[in-house]
Scaffold this motif. Structure first.
Motif, PDB file in Angstrom:
ATOM      1  N   MET A   1     -14.381  -9.536  -3.685  1.00 14.74           N
ATOM      2  CA  MET A   1     -13.414  -8.281  -3.542  1.00 14.74           C
ATOM      3  C   MET A   1     -11.971  -8.949  -3.478  1.00 14.74           C
ATOM      4  SD  MET A   1     -15.236  -5.705  -3.141  1.00 14.74           S
ATOM      5  CE  MET A   1     -14.135  -4.467  -2.355  1.00 14.74           C
ATOM      6  N   GLY A   2     -10.983  -7.629  -3.855  1.00 13.33           N
ATOM      7  CA  GLY A   2      -9.576  -7.882  -3.893  1.00 13.33           C
ATOM      8  C   GLY A   2      -9.017  -8.476  -5.021  1.00 13.33           C
ATOM      9  N   THR A   3      -9.675  -8.185  -6.238  1.00 14.35           N
ATOM     10  CA  THR A   3      -9.195  -8.746  -7.494  1.00 14.35           C
ATOM     11  C   THR A   3      -8.406  -7.640  -8.361  1.00 14.35           C
ATOM     12  OG1 THR A   3     -10.970  -8.130  -8.892  1.00 14.35           O
ATOM     13  CG2 THR A   3     -11.017 -10.336  -8.021  1.00 14.35           C
ATOM     14  N   ILE A   4      -7.212  -8.182  -9.124  1.00 12.11           N
ATOM     15  CA  ILE A   4      -6.606  -7.226  -9.860  1.00 12.11           C
ATOM     16  C   ILE A   4      -6.992  -7.483 -11.552  1.00 12.11           C
ATOM     17  CG2 ILE A   4      -4.219  -6.487 -10.652  1.00 12.11           C
ATOM     18  CD1 ILE A   4      -3.125  -7.340  -7.733  1.00 12.11           C
ATOM     19  N   GLU A   5      -7.420  -6.561 -12.172  1.00 13.91           N
ATOM     20  CA  GLU A   5      -7.903  -6.723 -13.222  1.00 13.91           C
ATOM     21  C   GLU A   5      -6.753  -6.379 -14.371  1.00 13.91           C
ATOM     22  OE1 GLU A   5     -10.365  -8.243 -14.550  1.00 13.91           O
ATOM     23  OE2 GLU A   5     -11.370  -8.467 -12.095  1.00 13.91           O
ATOM     24  N   LEU A   6      -5.908  -5.443 -13.951  1.00 15.10           N
ATOM     25  CA  LEU A   6      -4.883  -5.076 -15.043  1.00 15.10           C
ATOM     26  C   LEU A   6      -3.854  -4.290 -14.265  1.00 15.10           C
ATOM     27  CD1 LEU A   6      -5.548  -1.676 -15.722  1.00 15.10           C
ATOM     28  CD2 LEU A   6      -7.264  -2.902 -17.067  1.00 15.10           C
ATOM     29  N   VAL A   7      -2.869  -3.959 -14.659  1.00 14.63           N
ATOM     30  CA  VAL A   7      -1.722  -3.143 -14.208  1.00 14.63           C
ATOM     31  C   VAL A   7      -1.462  -2.166 -15.243  1.00 14.63           C
ATOM     32  CG1 VAL A   7      -0.457  -4.844 -12.778  1.00 14.63           C
ATOM     33  CG2 VAL A   7       0.213  -4.623 -14.947  1.00 14.63           C
ATOM     34  N   ILE A 182      -2.156  -0.125  -9.902  1.00 15.53           N
ATOM     35  CA  ILE A 182      -2.834  -1.624  -9.959  1.00 15.53           C
ATOM     36  C   ILE A 182      -4.151  -1.097 -10.057  1.00 15.53           C
ATOM     37  CG2 ILE A 182      -2.784  -3.363  -8.583  1.00 15.53           C
ATOM     38  CD1 ILE A 182      -0.297  -2.423  -6.973  1.00 15.53           C
ATOM     39  N   GLY A 183      -4.878  -1.610 -10.805  1.00 10.17           N
ATOM     40  CA  GLY A 183      -6.420  -1.638 -11.133  1.00 10.17           C
ATOM     41  C   GLY A 183      -7.246  -2.766 -10.922  1.00 10.17           C
ATOM     42  N   GLY A 184      -8.190  -2.480 -10.102  1.00 11.83           N
ATOM     43  CA  GLY A 184      -9.046  -3.553  -9.368  1.00 11.83           C
ATOM     44  C   GLY A 184     -10.215  -3.260  -8.637  1.00 11.83           C
ATOM     45  N   ASP A 185     -10.967  -4.277  -7.898  1.00 11.97           N
ATOM     46  CA  ASP A 185     -11.947  -3.853  -7.203  1.00 11.97           C
ATOM     47  C   ASP A 185     -11.856  -3.569  -5.793  1.00 11.97           C
ATOM     48  OD1 ASP A 185     -11.717  -6.351  -6.196  1.00 11.97           O
ATOM     49  OD2 ASP A 185     -13.515  -7.163  -7.195  1.00 11.97           O
ATOM     50  N   ALA A 186     -10.577  -3.313  -5.427  1.00  7.71           N
ATOM     51  CA  ALA A 186     -10.275  -3.290  -3.687  1.00  7.71           C
ATOM     52  C   ALA A 186     -10.377  -1.840  -3.366  1.00  7.71           C
ATOM     53  CB  ALA A 186      -9.015  -3.741  -3.554  1.00  7.71           C
ATOM     54  N   GLY A 187     -10.638  -0.724  -4.588  1.00  6.44           N
ATOM     55  CA  GLY A 187     -10.838   0.441  -4.077  1.00  6.44           C
ATOM     56  C   GLY A 187      -9.427   1.217  -4.334  1.00  6.44           C
ATOM     57  N   ALA A 188      -9.524   2.594  -4.279  1.00  2.74           N
ATOM     58  CA  ALA A 188      -8.431   3.309  -4.385  1.00  2.74           C
ATOM     59  C   ALA A 188      -7.691   3.657  -3.171  1.00  2.74           C
ATOM     60  CB  ALA A 188      -8.974   4.789  -5.028  1.00  2.74           C
ATOM     61  N   PHE A 189      -6.337   3.477  -3.393  1.00  5.16           N
ATOM     62  CA  PHE A 189      -5.409   3.669  -1.896  1.00  5.16           C
ATOM     63  C   PHE A 189      -4.096   3.569  -2.385  1.00  5.16           C
ATOM     64  CE2 PHE A 189      -6.580  -0.700  -2.143  1.00  5.16           C
ATOM     65  CZ  PHE A 189      -5.494  -1.389  -2.094  1.00  5.16           C
ATOM     66  N   PRO A 192       1.598   0.633   2.268  1.00  5.49           N
ATOM     67  CA  PRO A 192       2.583   1.284   2.958  1.00  5.49           C
ATOM     68  C   PRO A 192       4.016   1.362   2.351  1.00  5.49           C
ATOM     69  CG  PRO A 192       1.450  -0.515   4.180  1.00  5.49           C
ATOM     70  CD  PRO A 192       1.035  -0.367   2.891  1.00  5.49           C
ATOM     71  N   ASP A 193       4.169   0.842   1.057  1.00  2.00           N
ATOM     72  CA  ASP A 193       5.590   1.013   0.462  1.00  2.00           C
ATOM     73  C   ASP A 193       5.209   2.143  -0.910  1.00  2.00           C
ATOM     74  OD1 ASP A 193       7.343  -0.955   1.400  1.00  2.00           O
ATOM     75  OD2 ASP A 193       5.498  -1.990   1.249  1.00  2.00           O
ATOM     76  N   GLY A 194       3.924   2.758  -0.959  1.00  3.63           N
ATOM     77  CA  GLY A 194       3.900   3.883  -2.100  1.00  3.63           C
ATOM     78  C   GLY A 194       3.273   3.233  -3.394  1.00  3.63           C
ATOM     79  N   PHE A 195       2.757   1.902  -3.338  1.00  2.00           N
ATOM     80  CA  PHE A 195       2.065   1.822  -4.347  1.00  2.00           C
ATOM     81  C   PHE A 195       0.634   1.845  -4.553  1.00  2.00           C
ATOM     82  CE2 PHE A 195       5.888  -1.539  -3.708  1.00  2.00           C
ATOM     83  CZ  PHE A 195       6.390  -1.567  -5.155  1.00  2.00           C
ATOM     84  N   VAL A 196       0.315   2.501  -5.675  1.00  3.73           N
ATOM     85  CA  VAL A 196      -1.024   2.937  -5.567  1.00  3.73           C
ATOM     86  C   VAL A 196      -1.921   2.166  -6.533  1.00  3.73           C
ATOM     87  CG1 VAL A 196      -2.309   4.950  -6.918  1.00  3.73           C
ATOM     88  CG2 VAL A 196      -0.049   5.450  -5.901  1.00  3.73           C
ATOM     89  N   TRP A 197      -3.122   1.893  -5.797  1.00  4.50           N
ATOM     90  CA  TRP A 197      -4.230   1.043  -6.364  1.00  4.50           C
ATOM     91  C   TRP A 197      -5.079   2.086  -6.903  1.00  4.50           C
ATOM     92  CZ3 TRP A 197      -5.746  -4.235  -5.623  1.00  4.50           C
ATOM     93  CH2 TRP A 197      -4.622  -5.114  -5.324  1.00  4.50           C
ATOM     94  N   GLU A 198      -5.919   1.803  -8.150  1.00  5.67           N
ATOM     95  CA  GLU A 198      -6.997   2.617  -8.477  1.00  5.67           C
ATOM     96  C   GLU A 198      -8.143   1.646  -8.926  1.00  5.67           C
ATOM     97  OE1 GLU A 198      -4.394   5.471 -11.626  1.00  5.67           O
ATOM     98  OE2 GLU A 198      -5.239   3.766 -12.237  1.00  5.67           O
ATOM     99  N   ALA A 199      -9.174   2.302  -8.422  1.00  2.00           N
ATOM    100  CA  ALA A 199     -10.612   1.627  -8.738  1.00  2.00           C
ATOM    101  C   ALA A 199     -10.930   1.590 -10.164  1.00  2.00           C
ATOM    102  CB  ALA A 199     -11.661   2.157  -7.642  1.00  2.00           C
ATOM    103  N   LEU A 200     -11.232   0.471 -10.780  1.00  4.40           N
ATOM    104  CA  LEU A 200     -11.693   0.327 -12.039  1.00  4.40           C
ATOM    105  C   LEU A 200     -13.083   0.696 -12.245  1.00  4.40           C
ATOM    106  CD1 LEU A 200      -9.641  -2.497 -13.526  1.00  4.40           C
ATOM    107  CD2 LEU A 200      -9.217  -0.046 -13.506  1.00  4.40           C
ATOM    108  N   ASP A 201     -13.664   1.569 -13.123  1.00  2.00           N
ATOM    109  CA  ASP A 201     -15.136   1.865 -13.720  1.00  2.00           C
ATOM    110  C   ASP A 201     -15.699   0.378 -14.107  1.00  2.00           C
ATOM    111  OD1 ASP A 201     -14.446   4.391 -13.040  1.00  2.00           O
ATOM    112  OD2 ASP A 201     -14.370   4.922 -15.147  1.00  2.00           O
ATOM    113  N   GLY A 202     -17.012   0.485 -13.606  1.00  2.00           N
ATOM    114  CA  GLY A 202     -17.756  -0.823 -13.922  1.00  2.00           C
ATOM    115  C   GLY A 202     -17.428  -1.918 -13.142  1.00  2.00           C
TER     116      GLY A 202
END
Length: 202
Positions: A1-7, A182-189, A192-202
């Motif tokens: 868990m916690g990888t970044i595949e792409l931005v 930020i796209g990876g497998d850590a989930g969508a959230f 605290p500084d407003g940076f957005v993470w997106e869950a990637l399909d697959g």
């Protein structure tokens, strides 16, 4: 868990941005672009960094970016820690390219050893705890000044916003959208500084 595949960098003109990144880094980079008209002025609170084997590769990547329309922020030069420089892409994203080596040991191959997403944060300790709670693992840290996570294809590091801007060679002033996803497998959230993470399909 916690990888970044792409931005994903949000831009006003996706066609122009895609052409720039393809020309600067090749077609297989971990950078995607998406159209956005959200307002953003000044420093966006992050930088993208490329770590490469030697100075010749630093020079070639920066030269490619400048030829494709980037603007120099820091000319490539030797420093205490190695050799590097920085530029701003036409979409406004700040990039640095660096090598720990000060001398070339082989012909330039264009090899990129690592891609690092550096986030400028208000409270490094709070942001570190937030990411630990979201399953990321620390790989390197220097107290509250700097922390790096083991996030796979794209490394993540946290540094105080003012310090990151100073390192990049720009003012820390900025308002509006980060223009980053930020796209990876850590989930969508949202951190605290407003940076957005997106869950990637697959």
């Amino acid at each position: 868990m916690g990888t970044i595949e792409l931005v994903t960098i949000e831009v006003a003109d996706t066609t122009a941005a895609e052409a720039f990144y393809s020309a600067a880094f090749g077609p297989d980079s971990k950078v995607r672009v998406r159209e956005s008209q959200e307002p953003s002025t000044g420093f966006r609170g992050f930088t993208m960094s490329l770590v490469v084997p030697q100075p010749a590769t630093v020079n070639s990547l920066i030269d490619n970016a400048l030829a494709a329309g980037a603007t120099v922020i820091k000319p490539a030069a030797k420093s205490l820690w190695g050799y590097g420089g920085g530029f701003q892409a036409p979409d406004g994203t700040i990039w640095t390219v660096a090598s720990s080596s000060k001398k070339d040991t082989a012909p330039d191959t264009g090899q990129i050893d690592a891609i690092v997403l550096q986030l400028g944060v208000a409270d490094a300790a709070a942001s570190k705890k937030f990411y630990l709670d979201h399953g990321l693992a620390v790989s390197k840290g220097f107290g509250s000044r700097y922390v790096e996570f083991d996030t796979g294809p794209v490394r993540l590091s946290l540094i105080k916003r003012d310090a990151l801007a100073k390192t990049a060679g720009v003012s820390s002033d900025g308002t509006g959208s980060h223009r980053l996803r930020i796209g990876g497998d850590a989930g969508a959230f949202t951190d605290p500084d407003g940076f957005v993470w997106e869950a990637l399909d697959g």
